[in-house]
Design a protein around this motif. Structure first.
Motif, PDB file in Angstrom:
ATOM      1  N   THR A   5       0.846  -1.201   0.000  1.00  0.00           N
ATOM      2  CA  THR A   5       0.000   0.000   0.000  1.00  0.00           C
ATOM      3  C   THR A   5       0.877   1.245   0.000  1.00  0.00           C
ATOM      4  OG1 THR A   5      -1.423  -1.245   1.457  1.00  0.00           O
ATOM      5  CG2 THR A   5      -1.981   1.070   1.128  1.00  0.00           C
ATOM      6  N   THR A   6       0.586   2.174  -0.885  1.00  0.00           N
ATOM      7  CA  THR A   6       1.295   3.447  -0.867  1.00  0.00           C
ATOM      8  C   THR A   6       0.269   4.560  -0.875  1.00  0.00           C
ATOM      9  OG1 THR A   6       2.982   2.409  -2.198  1.00  0.00           O
ATOM     10  CG2 THR A   6       3.124   4.778  -1.953  1.00  0.00           C
ATOM     11  N   LEU A   7       0.268   5.348   0.181  1.00  0.00           N
ATOM     12  CA  LEU A   7      -0.684   6.454   0.265  1.00  0.00           C
ATOM     13  C   LEU A   7       0.045   7.754   0.019  1.00  0.00           C
ATOM     14  CD1 LEU A   7      -2.383   5.533   3.611  1.00  0.00           C
ATOM     15  CD2 LEU A   7      -3.113   4.921   1.334  1.00  0.00           C
ATOM     16  N   SER A   8      -0.675   8.731  -0.452  1.00  0.00           N
ATOM     17  CA  SER A   8      -0.058  10.037  -0.631  1.00  0.00           C
ATOM     18  C   SER A   8      -0.943  11.092   0.010  1.00  0.00           C
ATOM     19  CB  SER A   8       0.098  10.327  -2.118  1.00  0.00           C
ATOM     20  OG  SER A   8       0.426  11.677  -2.275  1.00  0.00           O
ATOM     21  N   HIS A   9      -0.303  12.128   0.532  1.00  0.00           N
ATOM     22  CA  HIS A   9      -1.064  13.254   1.062  1.00  0.00           C
ATOM     23  C   HIS A   9      -0.901  14.456   0.160  1.00  0.00           C
ATOM     24  CE1 HIS A   9      -2.206  11.433   4.919  1.00  0.00           C
ATOM     25  NE2 HIS A   9      -1.061  10.817   4.829  1.00  0.00           N
ATOM     26  N   GLY A  10      -0.530  14.229  -1.078  1.00  0.00           N
ATOM     27  CA  GLY A  10      -0.356  15.337  -2.013  1.00  0.00           C
ATOM     28  C   GLY A  10       1.089  15.490  -2.440  1.00  0.00           C
ATOM     29  N   PHE A  11       1.301  16.452  -3.325  1.00  0.00           N
ATOM     30  CA  PHE A  11       2.612  16.624  -3.975  1.00  0.00           C
ATOM     31  C   PHE A  11       3.715  16.924  -2.965  1.00  0.00           C
ATOM     32  CE2 PHE A  11       5.579  19.644  -6.062  1.00  0.00           C
ATOM     33  CZ  PHE A  11       6.210  18.713  -6.874  1.00  0.00           C
ATOM     34  N   MET A  12       3.412  17.815  -2.002  1.00  0.00           N
ATOM     35  CA  MET A  12       4.438  18.216  -1.034  1.00  0.00           C
ATOM     36  C   MET A  12       4.899  17.042  -0.178  1.00  0.00           C
ATOM     37  SD  MET A  12       3.050  21.952  -0.045  1.00  0.00           S
ATOM     38  CE  MET A  12       3.157  21.766   1.687  1.00  0.00           C
ATOM     39  N   PHE A  13       3.993  16.078   0.017  1.00  0.00           N
ATOM     40  CA  PHE A  13       4.308  14.896   0.816  1.00  0.00           C
ATOM     41  C   PHE A  13       5.484  14.121   0.212  1.00  0.00           C
ATOM     42  CE2 PHE A  13       3.302  10.476   2.232  1.00  0.00           C
ATOM     43  CZ  PHE A  13       3.339  10.695   3.585  1.00  0.00           C
ATOM     44  N   TYR A  14       5.523  14.055  -1.147  1.00  0.00           N
ATOM     45  CA  TYR A  14       6.620  13.360  -1.827  1.00  0.00           C
ATOM     46  C   TYR A  14       7.942  14.077  -1.608  1.00  0.00           C
ATOM     47  CZ  TYR A  14       3.082  10.801  -4.471  1.00  0.00           C
ATOM     48  OH  TYR A  14       2.036  10.004  -4.822  1.00  0.00           O
ATOM     49  N   LEU A  15       7.861  15.416  -1.514  1.00  0.00           N
ATOM     50  CA  LEU A  15       9.094  16.214  -1.482  1.00  0.00           C
ATOM     51  C   LEU A  15       9.907  15.985  -0.213  1.00  0.00           C
ATOM     52  CD1 LEU A  15       8.069  19.647  -2.990  1.00  0.00           C
ATOM     53  CD2 LEU A  15       9.271  17.772  -4.069  1.00  0.00           C
ATOM     54  N   GLY A  16       9.248  15.649   0.899  1.00  0.00           N
ATOM     55  CA  GLY A  16       9.944  15.466   2.173  1.00  0.00           C
ATOM     56  C   GLY A  16      11.131  14.521   2.064  1.00  0.00           C
ATOM     57  N   PRO A  17      10.872  13.219   1.751  1.00  0.00           N
ATOM     58  CA  PRO A  17      11.988  12.277   1.639  1.00  0.00           C
ATOM     59  C   PRO A  17      12.978  12.672   0.542  1.00  0.00           C
ATOM     60  CG  PRO A  17       9.902  11.099   1.664  1.00  0.00           C
ATOM     61  CD  PRO A  17       9.575  12.546   1.564  1.00  0.00           C
ATOM     62  N   VAL A  18      12.467  13.231  -0.569  1.00  0.00           N
ATOM     63  CA  VAL A  18      13.362  13.587  -1.679  1.00  0.00           C
ATOM     64  C   VAL A  18      14.348  14.667  -1.224  1.00  0.00           C
ATOM     65  CG1 VAL A  18      13.453  14.621  -3.982  1.00  0.00           C
ATOM     66  CG2 VAL A  18      11.691  12.958  -3.441  1.00  0.00           C
ATOM     67  N   PHE A  19      13.845  15.704  -0.545  1.00  0.00           N
ATOM     68  CA  PHE A  19      14.717  16.782  -0.056  1.00  0.00           C
ATOM     69  C   PHE A  19      15.711  16.245   0.971  1.00  0.00           C
ATOM     70  CE2 PHE A  19      13.069  21.245  -1.040  1.00  0.00           C
ATOM     71  CZ  PHE A  19      12.548  20.856  -2.248  1.00  0.00           C
ATOM     72  N   ARG A  20      15.204  15.391   1.843  1.00  0.00           N
ATOM     73  CA  ARG A  20      16.065  14.832   2.891  1.00  0.00           C
ATOM     74  C   ARG A  20      17.224  14.065   2.245  1.00  0.00           C
ATOM     75  NH1 ARG A  20      17.190  15.823   7.941  1.00  0.00           N
ATOM     76  NH2 ARG A  20      17.585  14.048   9.264  1.00  0.00           N
ATOM     77  N   PHE A  21      16.874  13.242   1.252  1.00  0.00           N
ATOM     78  CA  PHE A  21      17.888  12.447   0.562  1.00  0.00           C
ATOM     79  C   PHE A  21      18.855  13.358  -0.184  1.00  0.00           C
ATOM     80  CE2 PHE A  21      19.360   9.285  -2.605  1.00  0.00           C
ATOM     81  CZ  PHE A  21      19.755   8.308  -1.709  1.00  0.00           C
ATOM     82  N   THR A  22      18.305  14.410  -0.826  1.00  0.00           N
ATOM     83  CA  THR A  22      19.158  15.355  -1.541  1.00  0.00           C
ATOM     84  C   THR A  22      20.133  16.024  -0.589  1.00  0.00           C
ATOM     85  OG1 THR A  22      17.237  15.799  -2.901  1.00  0.00           O
ATOM     86  CG2 THR A  22      19.111  17.263  -3.200  1.00  0.00           C
ATOM     87  N   GLY A  23      19.645  16.398   0.607  1.00  0.00           N
ATOM     88  CA  GLY A  23      20.515  17.022   1.606  1.00  0.00           C
ATOM     89  C   GLY A  23      21.666  16.106   1.971  1.00  0.00           C
TER      90      GLY A  23
END
Lengths: 243, 302
Positions: B58-76
């Protein structure tokens, strides 16, 4: 015929008759608090807005079956799932007193990949620890439905099987599998942590064999489970499915 | 060396750091378990957890910004790795470090945290929001002594290039910044306690209190990405302080030993001291670390 067998038979009969009558009626008669009812409100600019407090914040979408992908990949993933069981930290009854010794030095379930998680989103196993009052059942359902699939339920103690010593209580349920699909029962009153560990080993076997697909069973028989749940939970006041 | 070879070596380095970070977090949990008298998890548990998370259906989303969290963290995390020399004096393992990379590294340190603020805010869970507001408040408090320490080093060595700072510390342990500029060294080590995020400064995730803070709503693959960036960050934060204070590393063994010791300095402090409340934690950084930081600057001003 022993008393337990009679109990089972009666329960089965009840179960059947309930199911026949249930599905049609129960979906319409759910209780919602007046402030949570769907209604129209007037916004400050005079426009009329429709609000539905329960469904505005949660999804009422039915769960769908999520088929295993099969083959070697599924076997590999199942091995990983079996070796990394994340349990939701939610003590539902008196049996939760057995969880601290399970995780601490004497029994140390961490050795077997069993870990506690604080949020349902990150857990995949739910220990129903003993008797389940109707009030707690409502919270258990909400938590269970928020867990991502594949998810497993371990039912602890005889209370989850036939009500145990609370079989005639006004506030507890007698058979857990009428309301939620159970993967492994751990009998006893109370089962000791060794029994719980044995339950975890059984669950691991089931997962590795690809037989722990109860989340899909819940999705398949969703209407029946929902009808049973609504029959017993009088102050429903929540969406039909709590994503 | 061609840019492709450089890229290949950098990615290989990232792979090494990721796995070393996972092993380090497993060792951390093993040590905490042994302190408590348990056997603890098997050392390979983080890898299994990662595979399990990838296998969640199961993969749930809370919207576009929700995806950005892990992506930004990983980018950092990856950004910090990319612009820091992994091994000193090696052309292969110098990654993409350049003049003034220290400023970029300090920026990337905040980047992941800001990304999580975007993602966790969109998750909508109150615990995420509490965690993030605490995280940002504490980060602001850590930043002050940290920057003062770094500026002191910049004045001492007349450079903002990490490579040159490491070069100036070569030739024996008595040349390490921790011995040549002990006040800035102690300031940075105190700030490191906060940057590593272990107890007593672990109020962002605060297990058992606001379970588990910003990543409350993240599950499955999202959580897998967060776990891998966490593993990289463990090593990279330690590597930053290693490069600033302990003479960097000239081979992978030295890298592993030094990052291990710096990481476990924060772990052992964490095992001894219980968690601060947010007001205690912020005030703590504004007392001794801040005073030492100002002193470290003043010494080089006269």
């Amino acid at each position: 015929m022993s008393e337990l067998d009679i109990n089972d038979k009666v329960n089965e009969m009840l179960h059947k008759s309930e199911h026949n009558a249930a599905a049609a009626e129960c979906f319409e008669k759910t209780f919602v608090r007046p402030e949570d009812e769907e209604r129209e409100v007037i916004a400050p600019d005079g426009s009329i807005i429709k609000v539905n407090p329960i469904y505005d914040y949660f999804s009422g979408k039915k769960p769908t079956e999520e088929k295993p992908c099969g083959g070697v990949v599924e076997k590999f993933l199942n091995w990983a799932r079996a070796e990394s069981i994340w349990v939701l930290g939610f003590g539902t009854g008196c049996g939760s007193i057995e969880i601290p010794p399970l995780m601490t030095p004497r029994f140390d379930a961490f050795r077997f990949g069993v870990q506690m998680r604080p949020t349902p989103r990150q857990s995949n196993a739910f220990i129903i620890s003993g008797y389940l009052s109707v009030k707690t059942l409502k919270r258990v359902i909400r938590s269970y439905e928020q867990m991502p699939s594949p998810k497993y339920i371990l039912a602890l103690g005889s209370c989850t099987i036939n009500g145990g010593m609370y079989y005639d209580s006004y506030s507890t349920i007698n058979r857990l599998d009428k309301y939620l699909p159970v993967d492994v029962y751990i009998a006893g009153c109370m089962p000791r942590p060794e029994a719980l560990l044995a339950g975890f080993m059984k669950l691991k076997e089931l997962i590795k064999a690809g037989k722990a697909e109860k989340a899909n069973e819940y999705a398949r028989n969703f209407d029946e489970y929902k009808a049973n749940q609504k029959k017993i939970i009088k102050d429903w006041n929540m969406p039909d499915y709590n994503w | 060396m061609s840019i492709y070879a450089k890229l290949a070596y950098t990615l290989l380095g990232l792979f090494i750091v990721l796995n070393w970070g996972m092993l380090m977090s497993a060792t951390f949990r093993k040590i905490v378990a042994r302190v408590a008298g348990r056997h603890g998890i098997p050392f390979y548990q983080p890898w299994i957890d990662l595979i399990k998370n990838a296998g969640v259906r199961t993969t749930l989303s809370h919207g576009f910004m929700f995806y950005l969290g892990p992506v930004f963290r990983f980018t950092g995390a990856v950004g910090m790795f990319l612009f820091m020399p992994a091994l000193f004096g090696s052309d292969m393992w110098s990654n993409f470090s350049f003049q003034g990379d220290l400023i970029l590294l300090l920026y990337f340190q905040s980047f992941g945290m800001l990304g999580m603020a975007i993602g966790a805010g969109d998750g909508g869970h109150p615990h995420s929001t509490i965690g993030i507001s605490r995280g940002l408040a504490q980060h602001a408090a850590i930043e002050l002594p940290m920057i003062l320490g770094v500026i002191s080093l910049a004045i001492q060595y007349h450079t903002l290039s990490l490579n040159e700072i490491i070069a100036a510390q070569q030739g024996g342990f008595q040349h390490w910044t921790i011995f040549t500029n002990p006040i800035a060294g102690i300031t940075l080590l105190l700030a490191a306690l906060g940057a590593m995020g272990h107890s007593p400064f672990n109020l962002v995730k605060a297990p058992n209190e606001i379970p588990i803070g910003p990543p409350t709503e993240y599950h499955g693959t999202y959580l897998g990405v967060l776990m891998s960036s966490g593993a990289i960050l463990h090593v990279i934060e330690a590597a930053l302080f290693m490069n600033l204070l302990f003479g960097g590393a000239t081979n992978w063994l030295e890298y592993i030993v030094k990052t291990f010791l710096i990481y476990f300095y924060s772990v052992f402090v964490g095992v001894v001291f219980p968690r601060f409340k947010i007001e205690q934690s912020v005030v703590w950084f504004f007392k001794i670390p801040l005073a030492l930081g100002i002193l470290a600057i003043l010494i080089y001003s006269f």
